[in-house]
Enzyme design. Structure first.
Site, PDB file in Angstrom:
ATOM      1  N   GLU A 102      22.127  36.089 -43.873  1.00  0.00           N
ATOM      2  CA  GLU A 102      22.184  34.651 -43.590  1.00  0.00           C
ATOM      3  C   GLU A 102      23.640  34.208 -43.769  1.00  0.00           C
ATOM      4  OE1 GLU A 102      20.078  32.274 -42.696  1.00  0.00           O
ATOM      5  OE2 GLU A 102      18.029  32.961 -43.103  1.00  0.00           O
ATOM      6  N   HIS A 123      22.063  24.342 -37.541  1.00  0.00           N
ATOM      7  CA  HIS A 123      21.023  23.430 -37.036  1.00  0.00           C
ATOM      8  C   HIS A 123      21.614  22.174 -36.391  1.00  0.00           C
ATOM      9  CE1 HIS A 123      17.700  25.191 -39.921  1.00  0.00           C
ATOM     10  NE2 HIS A 123      18.515  26.118 -39.450  1.00  0.00           N
ATOM     11  N   ASP A 166      23.811  30.619 -37.959  1.00  0.00           N
ATOM     12  CA  ASP A 166      22.490  30.831 -38.584  1.00  0.00           C
ATOM     13  C   ASP A 166      21.538  31.421 -37.548  1.00  0.00           C
ATOM     14  OD1 ASP A 166      20.189  30.772 -40.074  1.00  0.00           O
ATOM     15  OD2 ASP A 166      19.971  28.605 -40.056  1.00  0.00           O
ATOM     16  N   GLU A 211      11.491  32.908 -38.902  1.00  0.00           N
ATOM     17  CA  GLU A 211      12.050  32.408 -40.167  1.00  0.00           C
ATOM     18  C   GLU A 211      12.233  30.899 -40.170  1.00  0.00           C
ATOM     19  OE1 GLU A 211      14.922  31.263 -43.253  1.00  0.00           O
ATOM     20  OE2 GLU A 211      15.156  31.005 -41.105  1.00  0.00           O
ATOM     21  N   GLU A 212      12.628  30.353 -39.032  1.00  0.00           N
ATOM     22  CA  GLU A 212      12.957  28.918 -39.012  1.00  0.00           C
ATOM     23  C   GLU A 212      11.736  28.014 -39.173  1.00  0.00           C
ATOM     24  OE1 GLU A 212      15.701  27.739 -39.494  1.00  0.00           O
ATOM     25  OE2 GLU A 212      17.300  28.982 -38.659  1.00  0.00           O
ATOM     26  N   HIS A 232      17.060  37.142 -39.161  1.00  0.00           N
ATOM     27  CA  HIS A 232      16.069  36.543 -38.263  1.00  0.00           C
ATOM     28  C   HIS A 232      16.681  36.306 -36.884  1.00  0.00           C
ATOM     29  CE1 HIS A 232      17.526  32.310 -38.543  1.00  0.00           C
ATOM     30  NE2 HIS A 232      17.743  32.547 -39.828  1.00  0.00           N
TER      31      HIS A 232
HETATM   32 ZN    ZN Z   1      18.767  31.269 -41.134  1.00  0.00          ZN
END
Ligand code: ZN
Length: 376
Positions: free
Chosen positions: A167, A349, A108, A142-143, A78
């Site tokens: 990922e 994140h 990520d 995706e998030e 992603h």
């Molecule tokens: Zn991810």
């Protein structure tokens, strides 16, 4: 024989990270898709772009021929991140500290995307082709649970022999062989408004009812089975001197297996307002089904672990991951899926997000060997 170099790989990763691409910023995500398109054209891929409309960036698909025809490998990544524009210039600038390279989305999962592209171009530079055809599919949403991309991912998955997802890896380089399901719910209460001074007794508070429901919902958590329900956001009321008319909450549920999802759904949908004068509505939101390890996935994992051993950079084992990914969709359809093939690092994140530079060469080599050797 051309070799993989750490410097060049880090530069390739940084090209992705330098473009900020939070999911709601479709122009930012599409600048990433333009980079991906350029790289795929260099690989001789045929390109397909699916418009994400006004809300999302585009899905970018590149199809690369293999030595053999027939159903091939679906490589999923992603392009979006959770970091708002300004993160690069603010709390998380790109920088290197020892073996760590920092940046928004570097772990990520822009690092993983860059490695997958580098692995394919490494094969090409050495006059080789993947054994099976490879479809590279870059996802823009995706998030937020892939609301736009899900159907496209599922359609592609069914045309492929297996799916690889780059990922981030688990701790120490663990590969993801299964993922828990994630279910989301929206809860709304509607009370009877009244002036809180003069007519308090006539009102029926939506917030009071919601408070009771929050306790009931969170009490459904069962750590022994890894079933968790989290009321993550709550809003309600308009003014302190009014008995509140509305309250709403978002619930995020970890449901390891389909039967857990069913059980949680039944219990949430059966919730009743404690106060009969207050209306309670529970609406299911996005659901990522769980994917569980099948014998085919075990075989894929064993093959990958053996290749990593040969390379001299073992994978540190397998894991069942808690958070969802697009691998949930392919795995739940029964398409053998191996996830977590991306970079090592930590802090997804967060403002500590980083990858480990020392993983770039061996993990890119691992991906190249997978493309060269699959199906096992
Ligand atoms: Zn991810």
């Amino acid at each position: 024989m051309k070799t993989l170099e750490t410097e060049a790989l880090l530069a390739a990763v940084n090209e992705w990270v330098a473009i900020e691409s939070p999911t709601p910023d479709r122009d930012g995500v599409n600048r990433v898709s333009a980079l991906a398109e350029r790289l795929l054209r260099d690989l001789g891929a045929s390109i397909e772009r699916i418009s994400g409309g006004p809300d999302f960036g585009d899905i970018l698909i590149g199809r690369i021929a293999g030595e053999a025809n027939g159903p091939g490998i679906l490589l999923l990544g992603h392009m979006d991140t959770v970091h708002p524009v300004g993160t690069l210039a603010g709390p998380l600038p790109m920088r290197v500290e020892g073996d760590r390279a920092y940046g928004p989305g570097i772990y990520d999962m822009k690092g993983g995307n860059a490695m997958a592209f580098a692995a394919l171009s490494h094969l090409q530079a050495n006059g080789k082709r993947p054994r099976l055809p490879v479809t590279v599919m870059m996802i823009p949403d995706e998030e937020v649970g892939s609301p736009f991309s899900r159907a496209h991912i599922e359609r592609e998955a069914l045309k492929h022999a297996l799916a690889l997802v780059v990922e981030p890896s688990g701790e120490g380089g663990k590969i993801t062989v299964a993922r828990h399901g994630i279910a989301r719910y929206f809860v709304r209460t509607t009370g009877v408004p009244a002036h809180a001074g003069a007519y308090h007794a006539k009102g029926r508070s939506a917030i009071r009812e919601m408070a009771r429901q929050v306790l009931a919902i969170e009490a459904m958590t069962d750590y022994a089975r890894n079933v968790t329900l989290n009321v993550g956001t709550i809003r309600g009321g308009t003014h302190e001197n009014m008995v509140p008319l509305h309250a709403e909450a978002h619930v995020y549920c970890l449901v390891p297996l389909p039967e857990h999802e069913k059980e949680v759904r039944e219990r949430l949908m059966a919730l009743k307002a404690v106060d009969p004068d207050v209306k309670l509505e529970v609406t299911p939101g996005l659901y990522r089904p769980s994917f569980v390890k099948s014998p085919e996935i075990q075989k894929l994992y064993d093959h990958t672990a053996a290749l990593a051993e040969e390379i001299g950079y073992p994978v540190a084992g397998e894991r069942v991951a808690g958070g969802g990914s697009d691998g949930n969709f392919t795995g739940a359809l029964g398409v053998p899926t191996l996830d977590g093939l991306g970079v090592l690092g930590d802090g997804p994140h967060t403002h500590q997000e980083h990858l480990l530079i020392s993983c770039l060469v061996p993990r890119t080599r691992l991906l190249a060997r997978l493309f060269e050797t699959l199906p096992a």
